[in-house]
Design a protein around this motif. Structure first.
Motif, PDB file in Angstrom:
ATOM      1  N   GLY B 290      55.505  38.996  28.087  1.00 10.27           N
ATOM      2  CA  GLY B 290      55.459  38.839  26.633  1.00 10.27           C
ATOM      3  C   GLY B 290      54.184  38.206  26.116  1.00 10.27           C
ATOM      4  N   ILE B 291      53.422  37.562  26.994  1.00  6.29           N
ATOM      5  CA  ILE B 291      52.173  36.931  26.550  1.00  6.29           C
ATOM      6  C   ILE B 291      51.132  38.020  26.287  1.00  6.29           C
ATOM      7  N   MET B 292      50.395  37.861  25.191  1.00  9.81           N
ATOM      8  CA  MET B 292      49.443  38.889  24.793  1.00  9.81           C
ATOM      9  C   MET B 292      48.001  38.381  24.906  1.00  9.81           C
ATOM     10  N   SER B 293      47.095  39.341  24.947  1.00 10.03           N
ATOM     11  CA  SER B 293      45.678  39.017  25.015  1.00 10.03           C
ATOM     12  C   SER B 293      44.851  40.268  24.700  1.00 10.03           C
ATOM     13  N   LEU B 294      43.548  40.203  25.003  1.00 12.20           N
ATOM     14  CA  LEU B 294      42.669  41.343  24.771  1.00 12.20           C
ATOM     15  C   LEU B 294      42.687  42.257  25.987  1.00 12.20           C
ATOM     16  N   GLY B 295      42.536  43.562  25.759  1.00 13.55           N
ATOM     17  CA  GLY B 295      42.459  44.499  26.863  1.00 13.55           C
ATOM     18  C   GLY B 295      43.794  45.095  27.220  1.00 13.55           C
ATOM     19  N   GLY B 296      43.950  45.468  28.498  1.00 11.86           N
ATOM     20  CA  GLY B 296      45.182  46.086  28.947  1.00 11.86           C
ATOM     21  C   GLY B 296      44.884  47.392  29.676  1.00 11.86           C
ATOM     22  N   ILE B 297      45.936  47.963  30.278  1.00 17.11           N
ATOM     23  CA  ILE B 297      45.770  49.252  30.946  1.00 17.11           C
ATOM     24  C   ILE B 297      46.959  50.154  30.594  1.00 17.11           C
ATOM     25  N   ASP B 298      46.799  51.432  30.920  1.00 13.70           N
ATOM     26  CA  ASP B 298      47.917  52.360  30.802  1.00 13.70           C
ATOM     27  C   ASP B 298      48.605  52.381  32.163  1.00 13.70           C
ATOM     28  N   PRO B 299      49.833  51.832  32.280  1.00 15.73           N
ATOM     29  CA  PRO B 299      50.454  51.687  33.604  1.00 15.73           C
ATOM     30  C   PRO B 299      50.776  53.033  34.245  1.00 15.73           C
ATOM     31  N   ASN B 300      50.804  54.111  33.440  1.00 18.68           N
ATOM     32  CA  ASN B 300      51.170  55.409  34.011  1.00 18.68           C
ATOM     33  C   ASN B 300      49.972  56.255  34.399  1.00 18.68           C
ATOM     34  N   ASN B 301      48.749  55.712  34.188  1.00 20.23           N
ATOM     35  CA  ASN B 301      47.551  56.452  34.579  1.00 20.23           C
ATOM     36  C   ASN B 301      47.374  56.338  36.093  1.00 20.23           C
ATOM     37  N   GLN B 302      47.603  57.452  36.796  1.00 16.14           N
ATOM     38  CA  GLN B 302      47.579  57.417  38.264  1.00 16.14           C
ATOM     39  C   GLN B 302      46.201  57.060  38.810  1.00 16.14           C
ATOM     40  N   GLU B 303      45.170  57.616  38.176  1.00 10.31           N
ATOM     41  CA  GLU B 303      43.817  57.358  38.668  1.00 10.31           C
ATOM     42  C   GLU B 303      43.474  55.874  38.583  1.00 10.31           C
ATOM     43  N   ASN B 304      43.893  55.277  37.475  1.00 10.03           N
ATOM     44  CA  ASN B 304      43.646  53.854  37.297  1.00 10.03           C
ATOM     45  C   ASN B 304      44.396  53.049  38.359  1.00 10.03           C
ATOM     46  N   ALA B 305      45.641  53.443  38.606  1.00 11.63           N
ATOM     47  CA  ALA B 305      46.439  52.741  39.611  1.00 11.63           C
ATOM     48  C   ALA B 305      45.777  52.851  40.988  1.00 11.63           C
ATOM     49  N   ALA B 306      45.258  54.050  41.281  1.00 16.00           N
ATOM     50  CA  ALA B 306      44.586  54.238  42.563  1.00 16.00           C
ATOM     51  C   ALA B 306      43.325  53.384  42.643  1.00 16.00           C
ATOM     52  N   TYR B 307      42.595  53.334  41.518  1.00 15.73           N
ATOM     53  CA  TYR B 307      41.391  52.501  41.463  1.00 15.73           C
ATOM     54  C   TYR B 307      41.726  51.037  41.735  1.00 15.73           C
ATOM     55  N   ARG B 308      42.792  50.553  41.116  1.00 18.35           N
ATOM     56  CA  ARG B 308      43.157  49.146  41.281  1.00 18.35           C
ATOM     57  C   ARG B 308      43.484  48.845  42.741  1.00 18.35           C
ATOM     58  N   LYS B 309      44.162  49.800  43.366  1.00 14.87           N
ATOM     59  CA  LYS B 309      44.549  49.606  44.753  1.00 14.87           C
ATOM     60  C   LYS B 309      43.300  49.557  45.646  1.00 14.87           C
ATOM     61  N   ARG B 310      42.383  50.495  45.407  1.00 14.56           N
ATOM     62  CA  ARG B 310      41.184  50.578  46.233  1.00 14.56           C
ATOM     63  C   ARG B 310      40.298  49.346  46.022  1.00 14.56           C
ATOM     64  N   HIS B 311      40.205  48.919  44.766  1.00 10.55           N
ATOM     65  CA  HIS B 311      39.418  47.732  44.428  1.00 10.55           C
ATOM     66  C   HIS B 311      39.885  46.542  45.250  1.00 10.55           C
ATOM     67  N   GLU B 312      41.209  46.377  45.305  1.00  9.92           N
ATOM     68  CA  GLU B 312      41.765  45.239  46.030  1.00  9.92           C
ATOM     69  C   GLU B 312      41.520  45.376  47.534  1.00  9.92           C
ATOM     70  N   GLU B 313      41.638  46.603  48.055  1.00  8.52           N
ATOM     71  CA  GLU B 313      41.433  46.821  49.483  1.00  8.52           C
ATOM     72  C   GLU B 313      39.986  46.564  49.886  1.00  8.52           C
ATOM     73  N   VAL B 314      39.052  47.091  49.073  1.00  4.88           N
ATOM     74  CA  VAL B 314      37.646  47.034  49.467  1.00  4.88           C
ATOM     75  C   VAL B 314      37.045  45.658  49.216  1.00  4.88           C
ATOM     76  N   THR B 315      37.284  45.098  48.038  1.00  2.00           N
ATOM     77  CA  THR B 315      36.610  43.844  47.689  1.00  2.00           C
ATOM     78  C   THR B 315      37.462  42.623  48.005  1.00  2.00           C
ATOM     79  N   GLY B 316      38.745  42.837  48.282  1.00  2.00           N
ATOM     80  CA  GLY B 316      39.595  41.697  48.624  1.00  2.00           C
ATOM     81  C   GLY B 316      40.196  40.999  47.424  1.00  2.00           C
ATOM     82  N   VAL B 317      39.764  41.370  46.228  1.00  2.00           N
ATOM     83  CA  VAL B 317      40.361  40.784  45.026  1.00  2.00           C
ATOM     84  C   VAL B 317      40.800  41.914  44.103  1.00  2.00           C
ATOM     85  N   ALA B 318      41.833  41.626  43.302  1.00  2.00           N
ATOM     86  CA  ALA B 318      42.294  42.634  42.360  1.00  2.00           C
ATOM     87  C   ALA B 318      41.372  42.623  41.134  1.00  2.00           C
ATOM     88  N   PRO B 319      41.206  43.763  40.482  1.00  2.00           N
ATOM     89  CA  PRO B 319      40.379  43.794  39.277  1.00  2.00           C
ATOM     90  C   PRO B 319      41.106  43.161  38.101  1.00  2.00           C
TER      91      PRO B 319
END
Lengths: 317, 408
Positions: B290-319
């Motif tokens: 319920g807390i709001m802020s600036l930004g956000g993502i579309d949770p159903n965008n598959q490409e974005n979800a894949a990007y987030r997963k890869r980001h965490e795997e490669v760099t060790g931190v989540a975006p």
């Protein structure tokens, strides 16, 4: 003796004239390097003008540097450029006079801490004013000043600073400053108006520093208090002057040029270890060369020639 | 004796200078095109290192790895060239970032320069990018003046909107909720007295007034404030249903903690930078909902979800949930533009302005060199920070108000 003097003056004029033609040959990056270098040479020389003979270690460099930059940012749209520099210098002079008048009776470590706090104080005041009065923090500087223009202005300012420093070193006021540096009580008993002499030099030195900030500001396009009042400027200036030797005319120059080039080389080749190396270097300079390279070289030269060496205490001691 | 010595010293200095110049000069030697040189200056140390290390640098590294793992950067003729990176630390100093970019352009003669982190730094280097003809994809820069900058620097691209965009979106949400009777029309607002907070608060005041929202509490606090309980108490006593804080990451985390301690439960809680950090969701668990802020993502965008997963795997931190994905998308745009036009910076810039690109954001196109398809407001829902405004955009989640009380 007289011929030596005129030779020195002629050499100085030739060097400055030669440097003035440099932008014709230099690559853009070379010019950027020269701007940075000249900026620090001027800062270090202006710093040593006051702090060298009196041994009052000032960390207020960035306070005045930032005042210059900020003044240009604030008035850049409402004033002609030469007027802008004049106003910056005037504000720098005013602040230096007020601050100097109030605080130059402090000495030693109290003065160091005060000057360090001064930069922070001015930064917070500017921030407070911008937040509560104007409602914007960042300011834009869109001035049609080219890098060449900035270079020539800095060169001119550097030349003037050297002339002032040279003149002061040979005048009664210079002698008075040296006496103050050696022993303030003795100076007062000799009939030197200690407060007035210190204030005058502090004001001149601070005004030059303000102008360096004002001249360099158009390179940034965007100015924020955090950007303009970056304390690193104070520390770099201090260490450059100390390396060269703050008590000599060319000392700050010989400290600023190699250190600046070294920093540039380090940040290009060791970007990840820069801060560590910088810290070690600071420690090394203060421990090994407390009186500067010039004095160090001179002492060893004399020692080598089996002369008695009488060490003079350095600024850092 | 003395003059001799001085001359000696001068001669040594000259020699050192000459050495330094020749050393620097060797960099400039022309090379065969066996690789594409990318350069950037980024704050790896100093006060900006935190933000740059979350939003910008991991994405630069991830992208370079992705491209090189795929055989390199594709040219129009189908040939693939590996990316070579020259990286400088600007040490959070604007004089340094200016010099580093100048070095990249004129000494290292890189093919492309990636943008630094932060509004101020992007502005500081914009004239240089322009003078040397490099396209500047400025992602981590929030500025309302982007339309002017685009006119001034034709090859500059501004990808994160301006303070007014975010403030107006928030005002619209609050006005709707108050009309629906979910909340009253009173707002308590605090802001950090620094670039981000000031920009947003100056935009928010008129936006709230226009939307018929009453500002009953409005305070700024200096950077580095750690005790927010007086402000929380006053906001709590002001009778406002909405609490807005345009805060920096440490403040955002402290405000969340201290609101729980004070049992301060505004129906709408809107916090600043840091709310979109993955660690925020992790730390607060269900309480983040319920807390709001600036930004956000579309949770159903598959490409974005894949990007987030890869980001965490490669760099060790989540975006993060705001600038990270846009940073990566900006690099994909550049990659695609190079594939279409080659290494001609003029043509690549024109392509960036007019072309349409497939990125992790979906189909991406710039409008007058600005990315305008952004999430202006986001909200934590089910462990993700999802975009809720503009609500008519594809993939927008429905906003959930009022937020639940803290569970302890």
């Amino acid at each position: 003796m007289k011929s030596v003097l005129s030779l020195q003056v002629a050499l100085f004029v030739v060097i400055v004239a030669a440097l003035a033609f440099l932008p014709v040959f230099a690559s853009p990056y070379g010019l950027t390097l020269m701007i940075g270098m000249l900026g620090y040479v001027t800062l270090a020389t202006a710093w040593a003008l006051f702090s060298g003979p009196t041994r009052y270690v000032s960390l207020a460099t960035v306070a005045f540097f930032g005042i210059g930059a900020y003044t240009v940012a604030v008035f850049s749209e409402s004033m002609a450029y030469p007027l802008l520099l004049l106003v910056s210098a005037a504000i720098g002079l005013l602040v230096a006079s007020v601050v100097g008048f109030a605080t130059l009776r402090l000495a030693g470590v109290y003065f160091v801490i005060f000057t360090f706090g001064l930069a922070e104080l001015i930064r917070q005041l500017v921030t407070w004013y911008e937040v509560n009065m104007t409602g914007t923090l960042g300011r834009y500087i869109f001035l049609p000043v080219t890098p060449e223009g900035i270079y020539w202005q800095l060169l001119g300012l550097a030349a003037i600073t050297f002339a002032i420093s040279w003149g002061v070193g040979r005048s009664r006021i210079g002698l008075a400053l040296k006496v103050i540096g050696d022993d303030e009580v003795v100076a007062a008993h000799c009939g030197i108006n200690v407060a007035r002499v210190k204030l005058a030099l502090f004001a001149v030195s601070s005004t030059i520093i303000t102008l360096v900030g004002a001249i360099q500001a158009p390179r940034w396009t965007y100015v924020e208090p955090v950007i303009a009042f970056n304390p690193t400027v104070s520390f770099l200036t201090l260490i450059m002057a100390l390396l060269g030797g703050a008590n000599r005319l060319t000392g700050p120059l010989l400290g600023a040029v190699p250190l600046f080039l070294l920093f540039e080389w380090l940040s290009a080749n060791f970007p990840n270890h820069y801060s560590i190396i910088l810290g070690l270097l600071f420690i090394a300079i203060v421990f090994i060369l407390p009186r500067g390279v010039l004095a160090f070289a001179e002492e060893n030269w004399k020692r080598w020639r089996r002369h008695e060496v009488k060490t003079v205490p350095g600024v850092a001691e | 004796m003395k003059t001799f010595q001085r001359r000696h010293v001068l001669r040594t200095t000259a020699a050192v200078l000459a050495l330094a110049v020749t050393d620097l000069g060797t960099f400039a030697l022309a090379q065969d095109k066996t690789s594409v040189r990318f350069g950037y200056a980024i704050s790896k140390t100093g006060p900006n290192a935190g933000g740059a290390g979350i939003t910008t640098l991991p994405n630069y590294q991830l992208w370079v790895k992705d491209v090189n793992d795929a055989g390199g950067l594709e040219m129009p003729d189908g040939k693939k060239l590996p990316i070579e990176v020259i990286e400088y630390d600007d040490r959070s100093s604007s004089e340094e970032v200016v010099r580093a970019v100048e070095r990249l352009a004129t000494q290292d003669q890189v093919d492309f320069i990636l943008a630094p982190w932060g509004t101020g730094f992007n502005l500081a280097v914009a004239p240089l990018f322009d003078r040397y003809g490099y396209p500047q994809l400025a992602v981590s820069a929030v500025t309302d003046k982007a339309p002017d900058f685009v006119q001034r620097w034709k090859k500059s691209y501004w990808m994160l909107g301006g303070g007014h965009d975010y403030a107006k979106a928030l005002a619209a949400i609050l006005a709707d909720a108050s009309k629906a009777g979910t909340i009253n029309n009173k707002v308590a607002m605090i802001s950090v007295a620094d670039g981000f907070g000031i920009d947003l608060v100056t935009a928010a005041r008129p936006a709230f007034e226009e939307a018929g929202i009453e500002l009953v509490y409005d305070k700024t606090y200096p950077v580095g404030t750690s005790d927010f309980s007086p402000m929380i108490n006053e906001a709590s006593a002001s009778g406002a249903d909405t609490f807005v804080a345009f805060s920096y990451p440490p403040d955002t985390f402290a405000l969340t903690q201290q609101s729980q301690v004070a049992n301060f439960n505004p129906k709408v809680l809107y916090l600043g930078v840091g709310t979109g950090f993955p660690i925020y969701g992790k730390n607060n668990g269900d309480n983040a909902t319920g807390i709001m802020s600036l930004g956000g993502i579309d949770p159903n965008n598959q490409e974005n979800a894949a990007y987030r997963k890869r980001h965490e795997e490669v760099t060790g931190v989540a975006p993060d949930y705001w600038g990270s994905v846009i940073t990566y998308a900006s690099l994909q745009m550049l990659q695609e533009a190079i594939k279409r036009k080659g290494l001609d910076r003029e043509a690549v810039s024109a392509e960036l302005s007019t072309g349409t690109f497939q990125t992790v954001l979906g189909e991406t196109k710039l409008e007058e060199n600005q990315l305008r398809k952004l999430w202006w407001t986001g909200q934590w829902q089910n462990g993700q920070f999802v975009g809720v405004a503009p609500s008519d955009r594809d993939g927008a989640s429905k906003i959930v108000l009022p937020r639940q009380a803290w569970t302890k």
